[in-house]
Design an enzyme around this catalytic site. Structure first.
Site, PDB file in Angstrom:
ATOM      1  N   TYR A 104       0.846  -1.195   0.000  1.00 26.34           N
ATOM      2  CA  TYR A 104       0.000   0.000   0.000  1.00 26.34           C
ATOM      3  C   TYR A 104       0.875   1.237   0.000  1.00 26.34           C
ATOM      4  CZ  TYR A 104      -4.992  -0.575  -0.011  1.00 26.34           C
ATOM      5  OH  TYR A 104      -6.277  -0.767  -0.416  1.00 26.34           O
ATOM      6  N   THR A 140      -3.035   5.615 -22.451  1.00 24.21           N
ATOM      7  CA  THR A 140      -3.007   4.296 -21.832  1.00 24.21           C
ATOM      8  C   THR A 140      -1.693   3.637 -22.210  1.00 24.21           C
ATOM      9  OG1 THR A 140      -4.265   3.463 -23.711  1.00 24.21           O
ATOM     10  CG2 THR A 140      -5.489   3.868 -21.684  1.00 24.21           C
ATOM     11  N   GLU A 184      -0.329   4.832  -0.688  1.00 22.80           N
ATOM     12  CA  GLU A 184      -1.030   6.088  -0.962  1.00 22.80           C
ATOM     13  C   GLU A 184      -0.073   7.260  -0.806  1.00 22.80           C
ATOM     14  OE1 GLU A 184      -2.858   3.838   1.030  1.00 22.80           O
ATOM     15  OE2 GLU A 184      -5.006   4.237   0.698  1.00 22.80           O
ATOM     16  N   ASP A 224      -5.747  13.364 -25.567  1.00 21.09           N
ATOM     17  CA  ASP A 224      -5.870  11.967 -25.164  1.00 21.09           C
ATOM     18  C   ASP A 224      -5.171  11.144 -26.242  1.00 21.09           C
ATOM     19  OD1 ASP A 224      -6.585   9.343 -24.750  1.00 21.09           O
ATOM     20  OD2 ASP A 224      -8.638   9.797 -24.132  1.00 21.09           O
ATOM     21  N   ARG A 239      -1.904  -2.981 -18.660  1.00 25.43           N
ATOM     22  CA  ARG A 239      -3.190  -2.309 -18.821  1.00 25.43           C
ATOM     23  C   ARG A 239      -3.320  -1.202 -17.778  1.00 25.43           C
ATOM     24  NH1 ARG A 239      -7.739  -3.322 -21.558  1.00 25.43           N
ATOM     25  NH2 ARG A 239      -6.489  -4.893 -22.581  1.00 25.43           N
ATOM     26  N   LYS A 292      -1.905  -0.063 -25.297  1.00 27.03           N
ATOM     27  CA  LYS A 292      -2.324  -0.159 -26.706  1.00 27.03           C
ATOM     28  C   LYS A 292      -1.058  -0.225 -27.568  1.00 27.03           C
ATOM     29  CE  LYS A 292      -6.886   1.936 -26.009  1.00 27.03           C
ATOM     30  NZ  LYS A 292      -6.977   2.686 -24.746  1.00 27.03           N
TER      31      LYS A 292
HETATM   32  N1  DSN Z   1     -11.785   0.502 -25.254  1.00 23.87           N
HETATM   33  C1  DSN Z   1     -10.795   1.384 -25.847  1.00 23.87           C
HETATM   34  C2  DSN Z   1     -10.695   1.190 -27.309  1.00 23.87           C
HETATM   35  O1  DSN Z   1     -10.987   0.092 -27.750  1.00 23.87           O
HETATM   36  O2  DSN Z   1     -10.335   2.096 -28.033  1.00 23.87           O
HETATM   37  C3  DSN Z   1     -11.058   2.791 -25.501  1.00 23.87           C
HETATM   38  O3  DSN Z   1     -11.295   2.901 -24.145  1.00 23.87           O
END
Ligand code: DSN
Length: 414
Positions: A52, A224, A54, A198, A233, A227
């Site tokens: 933990y 993110t 925080e 984004d 993730r 990807k």
């Molecule tokens: N689920 C993602 C995508 O497939 O682009 C976006 O959050």
């Protein structure tokens, strides 16, 4: 050798085993997915999950954090160095959380914001009426030009001048063309707005030099890590130093509790991998593969939205094959090709049906495929979509998909 998981929970062990087989033997074209490295997965499966923490390195609310502080500092430093950013917050559990935190940090409920419409390529958190973003802020959404199906920066500028938003969000989940971040900066400056980008989908392409970086232009960049960046993730926020304290406070204590230190360590591993010369080669191949796949699909008579792709993904309009996105996704699933149905701009179908498919090349490029394989995959897709009700044809395509994947196994030995 029997693993601990196999002996303690054979049911979940078997599920994981079946998913390994699925990923190793079928073609993965979901544009937001990738095959992360064994090193990234190893970092996640460690005792760091027990801690933990925080707070932030050097300022935690629990003892015993000196060791994990090193992991978070490495992740923060590597993120800043990879993207040339002044500040990184590596604690967001996801891209949606990263976006929420930016809104908490920079906006008051009811503030005017501009973002791309979900049905034209934006994300739920960019102001969709069914999402907290659309419910909490006053979104004026922009879309793509009806003729070109591409962003029209003059139109967006006119809208921004009329709406005078406090913040403009650039970025998308289903937009196949390069985004001009300098144009968005100039639009934001014209109406005195903050610019948030984004970059979830294209973060790996940016890190690998295959897409222009938003960092020099944006006040804040969220992305993110799983990807095109090929990490665990999770999410991340980059910002100019002047916004660092507000962003950090919005993530913790504002929105999240304890950070996931095993995932943060895995993010550090992914940032390190993305800084290697081989990742630049990878990012260029992802883009070349997407261009080859789009061109080959067009050659089979499928319409590619906006006429092509500049990044890792494409939108395919299925209407001239007289098939919906929903049916197309189901048919391709049966044929061993994983995709997702996706709205195309001005789609006449409902969001759960759609007229399109979104395809991306990040995963199969990681598996080692090149442009020749993209041409083969396009042929398989067209064959299956032409005969959705012919089980013999679908079975034959599935066999071809399995044979192709046998030469490009992402997780040999797993
Ligand atoms: N689920 C993602 C995508 O497939 O682009 C976006 O959050």
């Amino acid at each position: 050798m029997t693993t601990a998981l196999e002996s303690s929970d054979p049911e979940i062990f078997a599920v994981i085993g079946r998913e390994v087989v699925r990923q190793n033997t079928t073609i993965q074209l979901i544009a937001s997915e990738n095959f992360t490295s064994r090193a990234v997965m190893e970092a996640q499966g460690t005792v760091l999950t027990n801690k933990y923490s925080e707070g932030y390195p050097g300022k935690r609310y629990y003892g015993g954090n000196l060791v994990v502080d090193e992991a978070e500092n490495l992740a923060r430093d590597r993120a800043c160095s990879l993207f040339g950013a002044e500040h990184a917050n590596v604690q967001p559990h996801s891209g949606a959380n990263a976006n929420v935190a930016v809104f908490f940090a920079m906006l008051e409920p009811g503030d005017k914001v501009m973002g791309m419409r979900l049905d034209q390529g934006g994300h739920l958190t960019h102001g969709s009426p069914v999402n907290f973003s659309g419910k909490s802020y006053d979104f004026a959404s922009y879309g793509v030009n009806e003729q070109t199906e591409q962003l029209d920066y003059d139109q967006i500028r006119d809208q921004a001048k009329a709406e005078r938003p406090k913040m403009i969000i650039a970025g998308a989940t289903a937009y196949p063309r390069a985004i001009d971040f300098a144009a968005f900066r100039s639009i934001a400056d014209d109406c005195g707005a903050l610019l948030m980008v984004d970059a979830a989908h294209i973060a790996g392409l940016i890190a690998g030099g295959a897409h222009a970086s938003p960092v020099p232009h944006a006040d804040i960049v969220t992305f993110t890590t799983h990807k095109t960046l090929r990490g665990p993730r999770a999410g991340c926020i980059l910002s100019r130093s002047e916004y660092a304290a507000a962003i950090d406070k919005a993530i913790f204590p504002g929105f999240q509790g304890g950070p996931l230190m095993h995932v943060i360590a895995a993010k550090a591993v992914a940032f390190h991998e993305a800084a290697q010369p081989s990742f630049r080669v990878y990012a260029a191949k992802v883009v070349a593969n997407a261009a080859a796949l789009a061109a080959a699909l067009a050659g089979h008579g499928l319409r590619i939205v906006s006429g092509g792709t500049d990044n890792h993904l494409m939108l395919v309009d299925l209407r001239n094959f007289e098939i919906t996105g929903k049916v197309g996704q189901e048919v391709l699933d049966r044929a061993g090709i994983t995709t997702n149905k996706n709205a195309i701009p001005n789609d006449p179908e409902k969001p759960f049906v759609t007229s399109g498919l979104r395809l991306g090349t990040a995963s199969m490029t990681t598996a080692g495929m090149g442009t020749d394989e993209m041409v083969q995959i396009a042929e398989m897709i067209a064959t299956a979509l032409r005969s959705p009700n012919d089980d013999g044809v679908i079975d034959a395509v599935r066999k071809q998909a399995n044979e192709l994947c046998a030469r490009f196994i992402p997780y040999p030995g797993l």
